[in-house]
Write a protein that holds these residues in place. Structure first.
Motif, PDB file in Angstrom:
ATOM      1  N   GLU A   1      -5.957   2.662   3.989  1.00 15.79           N
ATOM      2  CA  GLU A   1      -7.293   2.087   3.818  1.00 15.79           C
ATOM      3  C   GLU A   1      -7.621   1.853   2.353  1.00 15.79           C
ATOM      4  O   GLU A   1      -8.249   0.848   2.007  1.00 15.79           O
ATOM      5  N   VAL A   2      -7.193   2.744   1.485  1.00 15.13           N
ATOM      6  CA  VAL A   2      -7.440   2.565   0.048  1.00 15.13           C
ATOM      7  C   VAL A   2      -6.644   1.372  -0.476  1.00 15.13           C
ATOM      8  O   VAL A   2      -7.142   0.593  -1.295  1.00 15.13           O
ATOM      9  N   ALA A   3      -5.420   1.212   0.004  1.00 15.90           N
ATOM     10  CA  ALA A   3      -4.616   0.062  -0.412  1.00 15.90           C
ATOM     11  C   ALA A   3      -5.302  -1.242  -0.012  1.00 15.90           C
ATOM     12  O   ALA A   3      -5.380  -2.192  -0.809  1.00 15.90           O
ATOM     13  N   GLU A   4      -5.830  -1.274   1.202  1.00 19.06           N
ATOM     14  CA  GLU A   4      -6.520  -2.486   1.670  1.00 19.06           C
ATOM     15  C   GLU A   4      -7.786  -2.745   0.862  1.00 19.06           C
ATOM     16  O   GLU A   4      -8.082  -3.887   0.476  1.00 19.06           O
ATOM     17  N   LYS A   5      -8.525  -1.702   0.574  1.00 15.30           N
ATOM     18  CA  LYS A   5      -9.790  -1.846  -0.151  1.00 15.30           C
ATOM     19  C   LYS A   5      -9.585  -2.282  -1.597  1.00 15.30           C
ATOM     20  O   LYS A   5     -10.342  -3.107  -2.123  1.00 15.30           O
ATOM     21  N   THR A   6      -8.573  -1.733  -2.240  1.00 13.55           N
ATOM     22  CA  THR A   6      -8.373  -1.970  -3.676  1.00 13.55           C
ATOM     23  C   THR A   6      -7.433  -3.122  -3.983  1.00 13.55           C
ATOM     24  O   THR A   6      -7.323  -3.553  -5.137  1.00 13.55           O
ATOM     25  N   GLY A   7      -6.733  -3.608  -2.968  1.00 14.05           N
ATOM     26  CA  GLY A   7      -5.762  -4.670  -3.207  1.00 14.05           C
ATOM     27  C   GLY A   7      -4.421  -4.156  -3.696  1.00 14.05           C
ATOM     28  O   GLY A   7      -3.567  -4.945  -4.126  1.00 14.05           O
ATOM     29  N   ALA A   8      -4.223  -2.844  -3.644  1.00 13.31           N
ATOM     30  CA  ALA A   8      -2.941  -2.281  -4.052  1.00 13.31           C
ATOM     31  C   ALA A   8      -1.869  -2.623  -3.018  1.00 13.31           C
ATOM     32  O   ALA A   8      -2.158  -2.811  -1.835  1.00 13.31           O
ATOM     33  N   LEU A   9      -0.645  -2.699  -3.474  1.00 17.21           N
ATOM     34  CA  LEU A   9       0.471  -2.915  -2.563  1.00 17.21           C
ATOM     35  C   LEU A   9       0.691  -1.648  -1.748  1.00 17.21           C
ATOM     36  O   LEU A   9       0.764  -0.552  -2.297  1.00 17.21           O
ATOM     37  N   LEU A  10       0.818  -1.785  -0.440  1.00 13.94           N
ATOM     38  CA  LEU A  10       1.060  -0.640   0.434  1.00 13.94           C
ATOM     39  C   LEU A  10       2.552  -0.543   0.734  1.00 13.94           C
ATOM     40  O   LEU A  10       3.168  -1.497   1.216  1.00 13.94           O
ATOM     41  N   ILE A  11       3.136   0.623   0.423  1.00 13.68           N
ATOM     42  CA  ILE A  11       4.538   0.884   0.733  1.00 13.68           C
ATOM     43  C   ILE A  11       4.575   1.867   1.895  1.00 13.68           C
ATOM     44  O   ILE A  11       4.202   3.036   1.754  1.00 13.68           O
ATOM     45  N   GLU A  12       5.010   1.393   3.052  1.00 12.48           N
ATOM     46  CA  GLU A  12       5.029   2.228   4.258  1.00 12.48           C
ATOM     47  C   GLU A  12       6.467   2.653   4.586  1.00 12.48           C
ATOM     48  O   GLU A  12       7.199   3.063   3.709  1.00 12.48           O
ATOM     49  N   ARG A  13       6.835   2.633   5.847  1.00 15.99           N
ATOM     50  CA  ARG A  13       8.167   3.024   6.330  1.00 15.99           C
ATOM     51  C   ARG A  13       8.480   4.486   6.008  1.00 15.99           C
ATOM     52  O   ARG A  13       9.632   4.838   5.770  1.00 15.99           O
ATOM     53  N   GLU A  14       7.468   5.347   6.008  1.00 16.82           N
ATOM     54  CA  GLU A  14       7.718   6.752   5.709  1.00 16.82           C
ATOM     55  C   GLU A  14       8.642   7.409   6.730  1.00 16.82           C
ATOM     56  O   GLU A  14       9.357   8.378   6.418  1.00 16.82           O
ATOM     57  N   HIS A  15       8.663   6.871   7.948  1.00 19.61           N
ATOM     58  CA  HIS A  15       9.527   7.445   8.986  1.00 19.61           C
ATOM     59  C   HIS A  15      10.965   6.925   8.913  1.00 19.61           C
ATOM     60  O   HIS A  15      11.810   7.327   9.718  1.00 19.61           O
ATOM     61  N   ASP A  16      11.246   6.044   7.965  1.00 23.51           N
ATOM     62  CA  ASP A  16      12.640   5.632   7.754  1.00 23.51           C
ATOM     63  C   ASP A  16      13.462   6.788   7.190  1.00 23.51           C
ATOM     64  O   ASP A  16      14.693   6.740   7.214  1.00 23.51           O
ATOM     65  N   ILE A  17      12.783   7.800   6.672  1.00 21.36           N
ATOM     66  CA  ILE A  17      13.457   9.013   6.215  1.00 21.36           C
ATOM     67  C   ILE A  17      13.417   9.993   7.383  1.00 21.36           C
ATOM     68  O   ILE A  17      12.352  10.514   7.721  1.00 21.36           O
ATOM     69  N   PRO A  18      14.535  10.249   8.050  1.00 19.35           N
ATOM     70  CA  PRO A  18      14.513  11.110   9.245  1.00 19.35           C
ATOM     71  C   PRO A  18      13.982  12.506   8.946  1.00 19.35           C
ATOM     72  O   PRO A  18      14.243  13.073   7.881  1.00 19.35           O
ATOM     73  N   GLY A  19      13.249  13.049   9.891  1.00 22.25           N
ATOM     74  CA  GLY A  19      12.709  14.401   9.748  1.00 22.25           C
ATOM     75  C   GLY A  19      13.728  15.440  10.150  1.00 22.25           C
ATOM     76  O   GLY A  19      13.697  15.941  11.281  1.00 22.25           O
ATOM     77  N   ASP A  20      14.629  15.757   9.247  1.00 21.56           N
ATOM     78  CA  ASP A  20      15.659  16.751   9.539  1.00 21.56           C
ATOM     79  C   ASP A  20      16.124  17.403   8.238  1.00 21.56           C
ATOM     80  O   ASP A  20      15.831  16.905   7.145  1.00 21.56           O
ATOM     81  N   PRO A  21      16.869  18.520   8.329  1.00 19.42           N
ATOM     82  CA  PRO A  21      17.322  19.231   7.125  1.00 19.42           C
ATOM     83  C   PRO A  21      18.332  18.456   6.292  1.00 19.42           C
ATOM     84  O   PRO A  21      18.615  18.842   5.164  1.00 19.42           O
TER      85      PRO A  21
END
Length: 363
Positions: free
Chosen positions: A301-321
């Protein structure tokens, strides 16, 4: 001289005591040397230098270890050329320990360095350097000072912000204390001996973690994750504003990646919450996951409000050891994927392409 049985017993007692003390001191020395080799300090990775000019704690300028290099300005990474060459694209990375990356094997595996090299590989003729302004323990509050006092003067063209866990820990701890929950910060419960002995500090910390794998209902904070994050939101907006108002051409906000995921078994949750249990022992797995989801929603929401570039895909890093050293810190493989999502987002951004083209035209 013939010793009596009593004298022999006393002598044996003191001999055994000397041997035990010698072994303890040897063990203390070993863990401190190991700590120094890995982190450049004989005590802890968060032992920082107080910078009088900025009024905040920073990495010690010029510190070198086998796996960590701090430049002369107090940032992890190579030296930063001053003044900045006109044809150089400079990126400022704002964050905490998850940006500093003490857990990766060497300097080349820190994701900020990987991003810099990845961009140069992706865009022929582009020269990139960076400021790794991530510092263990920082929140968005501290990073605001860091950005204004230490990063802005180095003229970053792009500022990338990666924050969540320390702000979340501080906010929820305050809620837990208000709710009367006794164990809210295990780091603050350190014994007197643990403040001076690294060996005892590590033993105490690991024992505490073992005891906290299954907190009782009375030890858990009753909360609605969707109700938190107001101060985090305000500080993110300030960070974006400060970066833009001080000459940066592009600001990016990254969603935060964590080890814990939906659908994990109890054993998988234990692995995923190993460090979160230490700093946020009052949160259940569901509430911890819900809280990070709320913070990531705020980032969007802050990225949308401020016009900042949003970098997503946080789940591309698998949740494992394999990809996480603990609850939030990356291994080498996790760091590689973190860098990949940054490089991909930038290369596919029209604004970034304009900035990169301008820099290339100045060659």
């Amino acid at each position: 001289m013939i010793l009596s049985n009593r004298s022999k017993a006393v002598l044996s007692f003191f001999l055994v005591l000397v041997i035990i003390l010698t072994l303890i001191l040897a063990a203390e020395g070993i863990v401190r040397v190991r700590q120094y080799i890995k982190y450049g300090t004989f005590y802890g990775v968060t032992d920082l230098y107080f910078d009088k000019n900025s009024g905040i704690h920073t990495p010690l300028p010029g510190m070198r270890t086998a796996s960590i290099s701090i430049n002369s300005l107090g940032f992890r990474g190579p030296e930063i050329e001053i003044p900045k060459p006109d044809d150089r694209l400079r990126i400022g990375f704002i964050g905490a320990s998850t940006t500093y990356c003490a857990e990766v094997s060497n300097n080349d595996m820190v994701w900020t360095d990987l991003v810099s090299r990845g961009l140069e590989s992706s865009i022929s003729g582009l020269s990139v350097d960076y400021i790794n302004a991530g510092v263990p323990g920082y929140t968005t509050d501290t990073s605001l000072i860091n950005l204004e006092k230490r990063v802005v003067p180095l003229q970053p063209d792009i500022v990338i912000i990666y924050h969540a866990t320390n702000d979340l820990s501080g906010e929820t701890r305050a809620l837990a204390e208000t709710a009367g929950i006794e164990r809210t910060n295990l780091a603050a419960e350190e014994s007197w001996l643990g403040q001076y002995s690294l060996l005892w500090h590590l033993v105490q910390k690991n024992l505490a973690l073992m005891m906290l794998q299954a907190p009782s209902e009375a030890e858990l904070l009753k909360m609605d994750p969707q109700s938190i994050g107001d101060e985090f939101r305000q500080n993110l907006e300030k960070l974006v504003d400060v970066a833009y108002s001080n000459g940066s051409n592009l600001v990016a906000l990254m969603t935060f990646s964590i080890h814990l995921r939906d659908g994990m078994t109890i054993d998988q949750q234990k692995d995923a919450m190993i460090s979160a249990r230490y700093y946020m022992p009052y949160l259940s797995a569901d509430d911890l996951l819900g809280s990070f989801k709320q913070y990531n929603q705020i980032i969007r929401e802050v990225a949308e409000k401020t016009g900042a570039l949003l970098i997503e895909r946080e789940h591309d890093i698998p949740g494992d050891p394999i990809h996480f050293n603990d609850s939030v810190h990356f291994t080498d493989k996790g760091s590689l994927l973190q860098a990949d999502r940054v490089v991909s987002a930038l290369v596919n951004s029209n604004e970034f392409q304009k900035i990169a083209s301008a820099k290339k035209n100045e060659l």
